[in-house]
Design a protein around this motif. Structure first.
Motif, PDB file in Angstrom:
ATOM      1  N   ILE A  67       5.671   4.856   1.607  1.00 52.21           N
ATOM      2  CA  ILE A  67       5.697   5.844   2.329  1.00 52.21           C
ATOM      3  C   ILE A  67       6.653   5.947   3.644  1.00 52.21           C
ATOM      4  N   HIS A  68       6.083   5.088   4.401  1.00 50.63           N
ATOM      5  CA  HIS A  68       6.684   4.787   5.627  1.00 50.63           C
ATOM      6  C   HIS A  68       8.199   4.065   5.500  1.00 50.63           C
ATOM      7  N   SER A  72       1.093  -1.062  -0.041  1.00 51.65           N
ATOM      8  CA  SER A  72      -0.033  -0.080   0.037  1.00 51.65           C
ATOM      9  C   SER A  72       0.806   1.228  -0.006  1.00 51.65           C
ATOM     10  N   ILE A  73       0.152   2.272  -0.283  1.00 57.51           N
ATOM     11  CA  ILE A  73       1.070   3.543  -0.325  1.00 57.51           C
ATOM     12  C   ILE A  73       1.529   4.040   0.959  1.00 57.51           C
ATOM     13  N   ASN A  74       0.863   3.499   1.979  1.00 62.39           N
ATOM     14  CA  ASN A  74       1.023   3.692   3.449  1.00 62.39           C
ATOM     15  C   ASN A  74       2.909   2.997   3.663  1.00 62.39           C
ATOM     16  N   GLU A  75       2.651   1.746   3.215  1.00 61.79           N
ATOM     17  CA  GLU A  75       3.967   1.083   3.499  1.00 61.79           C
ATOM     18  C   GLU A  75       4.904   1.709   2.839  1.00 61.79           C
ATOM     19  N   TYR A 127       3.253   5.848  -6.899  1.00 61.68           N
ATOM     20  CA  TYR A 127       1.870   6.338  -6.610  1.00 61.68           C
ATOM     21  C   TYR A 127       0.836   6.258  -7.943  1.00 61.68           C
ATOM     22  N   MET A 154       0.247   2.868  -8.835  1.00 61.89           N
ATOM     23  CA  MET A 154      -0.842   2.139  -8.301  1.00 61.89           C
ATOM     24  C   MET A 154      -2.350   2.760  -8.739  1.00 61.89           C
TER      25      MET A 154
END
Lengths: 776, 195
Positions: free
Chosen positions: A496-497, A491-494, A551, A554
């Motif tokens: 970024i983090h 996911s985009i969260n993963e 991104y 995705m």
């Protein structure tokens, strides 16, 4: 799932019956094919006198209406038959649901090979043996390239130390342990093996100890084990090629002479470094060449995949010329070129590469296993109970000892330690395969009189590992509750983090003065961004940060999924914001590849329009050219054109009397779509490609070439070229069809265009400031 | 603890730090020598300038935030204890520590504390939530100046949308933990301090 009133049992039974019937038909077809193959093999032994020289004693025969001439197509015909057989078998296995879940495919294929070989024996033909040249030059490269191109770089580089330890030290340990102990066993009286001296034993040890990537891939593909273990075993199987090559050549050279001196050992070590590093360098060199070439392929999208394949194959062959490790060259080539090539090529080429690689590697793998089976039936065998059993036992023992010992050392340096379960899987997953067989087969019968015994033993070990270990690894994985692969996408969260943590860890490492993993990775990334990407990636994509690229990918995927699932059409409410995002680029020219963000409703609506209109345009297609691609709404240019359409609508609202701002003609999205089909980076000025064999089909477009310039200007390109849109595309979609709903606006457009053409020669206020966004 | 003028590290101090952070003796001495090499003023504490003197940190997009993380609330100097306390978050989790009794205080390098450290780097105003603006700031630092605000905004929106479960349009600590459950934080947030 009950169908109406049918009970589930009946449905299941009827499905089973139809499946079984299908499989029987398939079998019959295969048998037919075999006979067809075998019979001509016999017939071709008699030379075929074809259309003749004009001999003086030729008698006049009636003109042959139908003749049978098999010999001149024999070779390709047989190859095609084999490939067809392999593919049909693969098809057949997956029709039988129970079988494919119990027995791994590789086992079934070997069994099929045995059957085919037996059949050929029965008929009286000599079954072909897996030719080593064919294997190493044709069958192995696709599999390795597939593996190397799609190698997950992150886990691979994180575990590189571990993988290298297993590959190098582990293989060395295996070969010497096995070779040495086998020699010891051979010297025992009563086994009548005493003519097997030390060096042939060591050579045999070297051949048999290498974990085989083909077999590992074939088996591990089906058990979906977690990423770490997969990459460990698989990486080991790839990287041990260098060791195997060196040991093989070393022992083969000196086995005839019978002794190895210290100097030879030292040279062997040097040779190992040369082979490994040389292979990697050769691969990297070709990879960079390929990446560089792909930078210029924006006009010839159709042959993009070819570059990838050919450069990689050349890397492999070049490495083989110098007896360097071809496998490592191929892996290095694929891994190096991938990020740059993917940034440069079109979406379609990407899909093509992916599917061609998968297809070729799948067929290769199938053929390899079938041939293994056939060769077993074919080859001369010399069975020696002692030798074979000792070999098998030693294989297992040395593998286990090696893994356990190495893990103990490795765990001192790892953050995430390898547990006992992990060690077991790594040890158990060390399958041997066709590479060992081919290497054994390559041995010279003169120098190695015990060659047939070796080959028999190798085949037995392969069978043992593939059948026994291959079949039992799946239930064992389930039994031991080994972690499985996680199926969810990143996911985009993963993303970024993870990047955030990377930066954080690099910073902490710098504070500690500790030059660790993150520090070097960061340095490499910086170097990559600053120098390498600029050379190898075309256009603006070179500056695209990784996060944005991720991104974008995705969003694209999601958009495609939305279409395929038939998403609903919603009226957009946020058109201005999405449009303005593209236009407002502070102090920067519009990036060539505008990264879109459209609300989903807008996407849907526009897709619907495209779909409707595309059907009509297909009917109007007048001519077809092999060299260029037909426009397709799902090509990666469509999102740009969507943006453009919105821009248009916005502009129409705002510029009723703003003369100097060019009104882009209503069909420009179509034209640019057509153009974009061959070049997604359409915003950059394209050089006139006059040498491209295109046929221009001008379907009564009301636009003159001058108005094309409006589009370019509108796109803020510096160079206005009149022939810009002629390059690269065949089909000019008729504008009237597409813009039916904008018919009314066309008249006012025409007027504005005329005014505009006058204005072009006379730049009005603001006409020279290309960068100024049109929207206030 | 107040700043100490002495530059030598006493045994009791080493013992205390060992107990608090879990570092070994040799690691503490090694890091102490690093501390002193950074401490140009030779007063036993580090200031922000001392950190900024590290060249690689200057080009790190998160450099400033990392430096700030070392300094406790409102202070401008950090002593060796504080230095070690922050670094302790990055010690690898050892197997024997995993089974420690839960009644004791959580060690500084537990998964929870590691994640809390990272969370605090996002959440500057310490309201236990990563708001859209805070996320945008971090994205902007990581991505550079070429990307437009709106684009970053949509990425930020998407990120929050994925992570947010209670609908408050921001990421709380528990949501943060949940999002990172697939990431192997124990490995990612650990540095192998050489023995």
């Amino acid at each position: 799932m009950p169908l109406g009133s049918l009970s589930p049992d009946l449905v299941g039974v009827s499905r089973r019956v139809s499946l079984q019937r299908g499989f029987l038909i398939l079998c019959a077809l295969v048998v037919l094919l075999l006979f067809e193959a075998v019979v001509p093999l016999g017939a071709s032994s008699s030379p075929n006198t074809t259309s003749g020289k004009h001999g003086s004693n030729r008698t006049k025969k009636p003109f042959p209406v139908l003749s049978f001439d098999y010999s001149h197509v024999r070779m390709p015909f047989e190859i095609s038959l084999w490939v067809l057989l392999a593919s049909l078998m693969k098809l057949g296995f997956h029709l039988i649901p129970r079988l494919s879940s119990i027995v791994p495919e590789s086992c079934l294929l070997i069994v099929v090979g045995l059957l085919v070989g037996g059949l050929m024996r029965v008929v009286g033909e000599d079954p072909p043996v897996l030719d080593s040249n064919l294997f190493f030059l044709c069958l192995l490269p696709p599999i390795i390239l597939d593996a190397g191109y799609f190698l997950p770089m992150r886990p691979f580089s994180e575990n590189l130390g571990t993988i290298l330890m297993f590959a190098v030290v582990g293989t060395l340990w295996n070969s010497f342990f096995m070779g040495g102990l086998l020699y010891g066993v051979c010297q025992i009286q009563g086994t009548n093996l005493s003519e097997v001296t030390l060096l042939p034993c060591l050579l045999f040890g070297a051949i048999i100890s290498a974990v085989d990537p083909v077999a590992v891939l074939a088996v591990f593909e089906e058990i979906h084990i977690n990423e770490l273990l997969h990459i460990l075993v698989f990486g080991e199987s790839l990287l041990n090629d260098a060791v195997t090559v060196v040991l093989y050549h070393l022992f083969e050279e000196y086995a005839g002479i019978g002794s190895v001196t210290v100097l030879d050992v030292f040279l062997g070590v040097v040779s190992f470094l040369v082979v490994a590093l040389g292979g990697v360098l050769v691969g990297a060199f070709y990879g960079i060449l390929s990446a560089f070439t792909s930078r210029f392929t924006s006009h010839t999208r159709v042959i993009e995949p070819l570059f990838v394949f050919v450069y990689s194959y050349m890397a492999y062959l070049s490495a083989e010329v110098f007896h360097l490790s071809g496998i490592m060259a191929l892996i290095a080539c694929g891994a190096v070129m991938r990020p740059y090539v993917e940034a440069n090529i079109s979406h379609k080429s990407h899909t093509t590469i992916k599917y061609f690689l998968k297809m070729w590697s799948s067929v290769s793998e199938t053929l390899i296993f079938i041939f293994l089976g056939v060769s077993t039936v074919a080859g001369p065998h010399s069975w020696n109970w002692t030798f074979v059993t000792v070999t098998i036992v030693l294989c297992l023992v040395s593998r286990v000892l090696g893994v356990v010992g190495l893990t103990y050392v490795i765990n001192k340096f790892r953050i995430v330690k390898l547990t006992t379960k992990d060690q077991f899987i790594v040890a158990y997953g060390g399958l041997r395969g066709a590479i060992a067989f081919s290497l054994g087969y390559l041995l010279d019968a003169q120098e190695f009189p015990m060659r047939t015994m070796f080959v028999t033993a190798i085949i037995t070990v392969i069978f043992f590992t593939v059948f026994v270990q291959g079949m039992t690894i799946r239930p064992l994985v389930d039994l031991l509750a080994v972690k499985k692969k996680q199926e969810t996408k990143r996911s985009i969260n993963e993303e970024i983090h993870t990047q955030f943590l990377d930066h954080l860890l690099t910073g902490i490492e710098d504070i500690c003065g500790h030059y660790g993993h993150h520090h070097w990775k960061d340095k490499l990334n910086r170097f990559n961004k600053k120098y390498v990407k600029k050379c190898l990636i075309a256009g603006e994509r070179s500056k695209e940060p990784q996060l944005i690229a991720f991104y974008h990918k995705m969003e694209m995927k999601q958009a495609i999924e939305l279409v395929e699932s038939g998403g609903g059409v919603k009226l957009p409410s946020a058109v201005p914001s999405t449009v303005s995002m593209q236009n407002i680029q502070p102090k920067k020219p519009l990036p060539d590849r505008a990264i879109p963000k459209i609300s989903k409703g807008r996407e849907e609506e526009i897709r619907k329009i495209l779909r409707n209109n595309l059907q009509k345009t297909r009917q109007r297609l007048r001519s077809y050219n092999r060299h260029t691609l037909v426009a397709d709404p799902y090509e990666d240019g469509w999102n740009e054109l969507l943006i453009k359409r919105q821009k248009l609508m916005q502009m129409e609202k705002k510029m009723s009397n703003y003369l100097t701002v060019p009104a882009a003609p209503p069909d420009s999205p179509t034209l640019s779509r057509a153009r974009l089909a061959s070049d997604p980076q359409a915003y950059s000025s394209k050089p006139a490609s006059g040498d491209l064999p295109t046929i221009k089909v001008d379907l009564a477009s009301p636009q003159s070439p001058d108005s094309m310039n409006l589009v370019d200007e509108f796109q803020k390109t510096a160079a206005l070229q009149k022939d810009d849109d002629d390059g690269g595309l065949v089909m000019k979609v008729p504008p009237e069809d597409k813009e039916e709903e904008q018919k009314g606006e066309q008249d006012s457009k025409k007027e504005q265009q005329q005014r505009l053409m006058r204005c072009l020669s006379d730049p009005g206020p603001g006409g020279d400031d290309e960068d100024e966004p049109f929207l206030p | 603890m107040g700043s100490r003028a002495s530059t030598l590290l006493r045994e009791e101090e080493i013992e205390e730090i060992k107990k608090e952070t879990g570092f070994s003796h040799s690691q503490i001495t090694r890091l102490y020598s690093r501390f002193t090499s950074l401490d140009k003023g030779e007063n036993g504490t580090l200031s922000r300038e001392d950190f900024q003197r590290i060249p690689e940190l200057a080009i790190n997009p998160l450099g400033d935030r990392i430096i700030n993380a070392f300094f406790p609330e409102g202070e401008d100097q950090v002593n060796f204890r504080g230095f070690m306390r922050t670094l302790a978050h990055f010690r690898p989790i050892e197997d024997n520590e995993k089974n420690k009794d839960p009644s004791g205080t959580e060690p500084l390098n537990s998964r929870n504390n590691k994640l809390l450290f990272a969370f605090r780097l996002y959440d500057l105003d310490r309201d236990d939530k990563i708001s859209r603006d805070e996320l945008l700031q971090v994205l902007r630092m990581m991505v550079g100046v070429n990307i437009s605000d709106e684009q970053l905004g949509s990425i930020a929106d998407r990120t929050i949308q994925e992570a947010d479960q209670n609908g408050d349009n921001s990421i709380s600590f528990s949501e943060f933990i949940k999002v990172l459950e697939k990431v192997d934080v124990e490995q990612k947030m650990s540095i192998r301090f050489l023995h």
